[in-house]
Design a protein around this motif. Structure first.
Motif, short mmCIF file in Angstrom:
data_model
loop_
_atom_site.label_atom_id
_atom_site.label_comp_id
_atom_site.label_asym_id
_atom_site.label_seq_id
_atom_site.Cartn_x
_atom_site.Cartn_y
_atom_site.Cartn_z
N THR A 1 0.84 -1.21 0.00
CA THR A 1 0.00 0.00 0.00
C THR A 1 0.87 1.25 0.00
OG1 THR A 1 -1.75 -1.19 1.18
CG2 THR A 1 -1.84 1.22 1.24
N ALA A 2 1.92 1.25 0.81
CA ALA A 2 2.84 2.40 0.86
C ALA A 2 3.44 2.66 -0.51
CB ALA A 2 3.94 2.15 1.89
N GLY A 3 3.87 1.62 -1.18
CA GLY A 3 4.47 1.77 -2.49
C GLY A 3 3.51 2.36 -3.51
N TYR A 4 2.29 1.85 -3.53
CA TYR A 4 1.32 2.37 -4.49
C TYR A 4 0.93 3.82 -4.18
CZ TYR A 4 0.81 -2.02 -6.96
OH TYR A 4 1.06 -3.13 -7.72
N LEU A 5 0.85 4.16 -2.90
CA LEU A 5 0.52 5.55 -2.54
C LEU A 5 1.65 6.49 -2.94
CD1 LEU A 5 -1.17 4.94 0.89
CD2 LEU A 5 -2.23 6.08 -1.07
N ILE A 6 2.88 6.08 -2.72
CA ILE A 6 4.01 6.92 -3.11
C ILE A 6 4.08 7.06 -4.63
CG2 ILE A 6 6.54 7.00 -3.14
CD1 ILE A 6 6.41 6.16 -0.15
N LEU A 7 3.82 5.99 -5.34
CA LEU A 7 3.80 6.07 -6.80
C LEU A 7 2.68 7.01 -7.27
CD1 LEU A 7 4.93 5.17 -9.51
CD2 LEU A 7 3.46 3.15 -9.37
N ALA A 8 1.52 6.90 -6.66
CA ALA A 8 0.42 7.82 -6.99
C ALA A 8 0.80 9.25 -6.66
CB ALA A 8 -0.86 7.42 -6.24
N GLY A 9 1.48 9.44 -5.55
CA GLY A 9 1.93 10.77 -5.17
C GLY A 9 2.87 11.37 -6.21
N ILE A 10 3.79 10.56 -6.72
CA ILE A 10 4.71 11.04 -7.76
C ILE A 10 3.91 11.51 -8.98
CG2 ILE A 10 6.45 10.36 -9.44
CD1 ILE A 10 7.61 8.46 -7.27
N ILE A 11 2.99 10.67 -9.40
CA ILE A 11 2.21 10.98 -10.61
C ILE A 11 1.37 12.24 -10.40
CG2 ILE A 11 0.34 10.17 -12.10
CD1 ILE A 11 1.52 7.28 -11.54
N ILE A 12 0.68 12.32 -9.27
CA ILE A 12 -0.24 13.45 -9.05
C ILE A 12 0.52 14.71 -8.65
CG2 ILE A 12 -2.18 14.29 -7.67
CD1 ILE A 12 -3.01 11.26 -7.41
#
Length: 126
Positions: A72-83
């Motif tokens: 979950t942490a990884g996907y949230l950080i990846l989403a953060g990068i994109i957004i």
């Protein structure tokens, strides 16, 4: 594990490439405030690219293992990068100020991702 290491490496590469693009091709073509905004996007992308790599390593069975909170942490950080970084890149190039309203969503994704990393470490220590 492999996904986050690859995603981190790709984002690290993109961060360097986009940083060079901003330094060499945008200087003098966009307002200084947008160049500063571009630099912020590059920095946050690189820091979080390294976080993705760290999460991938932590997911190794020799370290913490495939804990769902790490995922979950990884996907949230990846989403953060994109957004977060993505909206700042587009804002810098277009000057569309409404994009500034989207950026905090990415910031929240970063924050929650870091919290999930803390939760994973605490769970593992228990």
């Amino acid at each position: 594990m492999q996904f986050f290491i690859i995603a981190g490496a790709i984002n690290g590469f993109l961060s360097v490439a986009l940083g060079a693009f901003g330094a060499h091709l945008l200087e003098g073509k966009v307002a200084d405030k947008y160049l500063s905004t571009w630099d912020t996007a590059v920095h946050y992308q690189m820091f979080h690219a390294l976080a993705l790599i760290a999460i991938g390593i932590l997911m190794s069975s020799k370290v913490l293992g495939p804990i769902s909170t790490l995922n979950t942490a990884g996907y949230l950080i990846l989403a953060g990068i994109i957004i977060f970084s993505g909206s700042l890149y587009v804002l810098s190039l277009t000057g569309i100020s409404i994009l500034g309203a989207i950026t905090p969503i990415g910031g929240v994704a970063f924050l929650v991702g870091w919290i999930m990393l803390i939760v994973a470490a605490v769970k593992h220590a228990s």
